[in-house]
Scaffold this active site. Sequence first.
Site: not given
Ligand code: GLA
Length: 390
Positions: A38-40, A163, A175
């Site tokens: 969840h750092t992105d 998305e 992703d």
């Molecule tokens: C999912 C989201 C990503 C990212 C992860 C957690 O994969 O699609 O963008 O936030 O959760 O790191």
Amino acid sequence: MTGTDRRSLVQDRFTQVFGGQPTHWVQAPGRVDLMGSHTDYNQGYVLTMSIDRSTWIAARPRPDRVVAIDSINLDARVEFSLDDIQPDPAARWADYVKGVAHTFGAEGYALRGFDGVIHSTVPLSSGLSSSAALEVATAMLFKELGGWVIEPLQIALLCQRAENQFVGVNCGILDQYTSVHGQAGCAVLLDCRHLTGQATAIDPGIQVVICDTRFKRELSGSEYAERRAQCEEGAAILARHYPEIRALRDATLAQLDAHAGDLPDVVQRRARFIIEENQRVLDLSGALAAGDRAAIRALAAASFAGARDLYAISVPAMESMMAAMLAAPGAIGARQAGAGFGGCMVAFVERDRVAQFIPAARDAYQQATNREPHVYAVTAAPGAGALDPA
Ligand code: GLA
């Protein structure tokens, strides 16, 4: 399945469904985050790896503006016109393809209709980004068919937009970036603010192993959006004291400690996790390259503890898997992966003990939960692109 078997499977299906042969083949890999949950969307760092599980599309252009797609995995087929692209709640999987067509079309990229067969070895809805792999594979196919000149980063960003806006999941860039920019043989240290990636070596004695709890997660659920909003709230409160803070990426633990009382308790916990996790990404990149087992173990354990206690994205199945992974022979360290709430986890394992690790982790988890997991080694595979025509 070998590459040759996979080719025959897809080719035979194409002939059976559409007749004749596909002329264009593309692939896009799934990913696993080695550190950085969840750092992105906090504009931070992620240590990410594209894996040797991918989505393929084999296609042939059509003379009209129709896209006909057939999914081998789902045994389902959808047709739509490029001039009238609408989401369909009854065939959500096709929304990823439609969303890409819609988004790139709106940006002025010329789209050609095609017949296509989709095949994925990225397990669906398990936290390894099967959706991003499908989006990126679709974009690669349209690029090949339309002869586009486009920067790879633009492909990742527009797939993310598809998305966010068409599918309606407010994901970060992790992703799609990884599926486009992943590199064979190494991890990538991704800077989600500057959108740059740095190839990062993994000690050759260490194997990355996926441990899928097979407990189903729901990414589009409210939990993900709620975490995101809490992080934004935390950053906004801290920014009143430190104007240079634009996102939690900019905040330090000292700043958080100095103003912890200003933040609602839950927001303070979320922010603490993100700030600590960001630093762990940088620390793990060094430790993985150097093969520093003690550091890898401690960083992964701290990441999981934070995910459970501060970010609250763990579920009991993940705790059972953590225990199973850490007790198995050859385990160096282990943590959550993806968004959490079940799905896949990741273990760092001594390469020469993988054969013992896999059955031990599987059996221990199954005994604890009565649920059969999927445990398998993955290697870093190249980012998305065209495959040679068969
Ligand atoms: C999912 C989201 C990503 C990212 C992860 C957690 O994969 O699609 O963008 O936030 O959760 O790191």
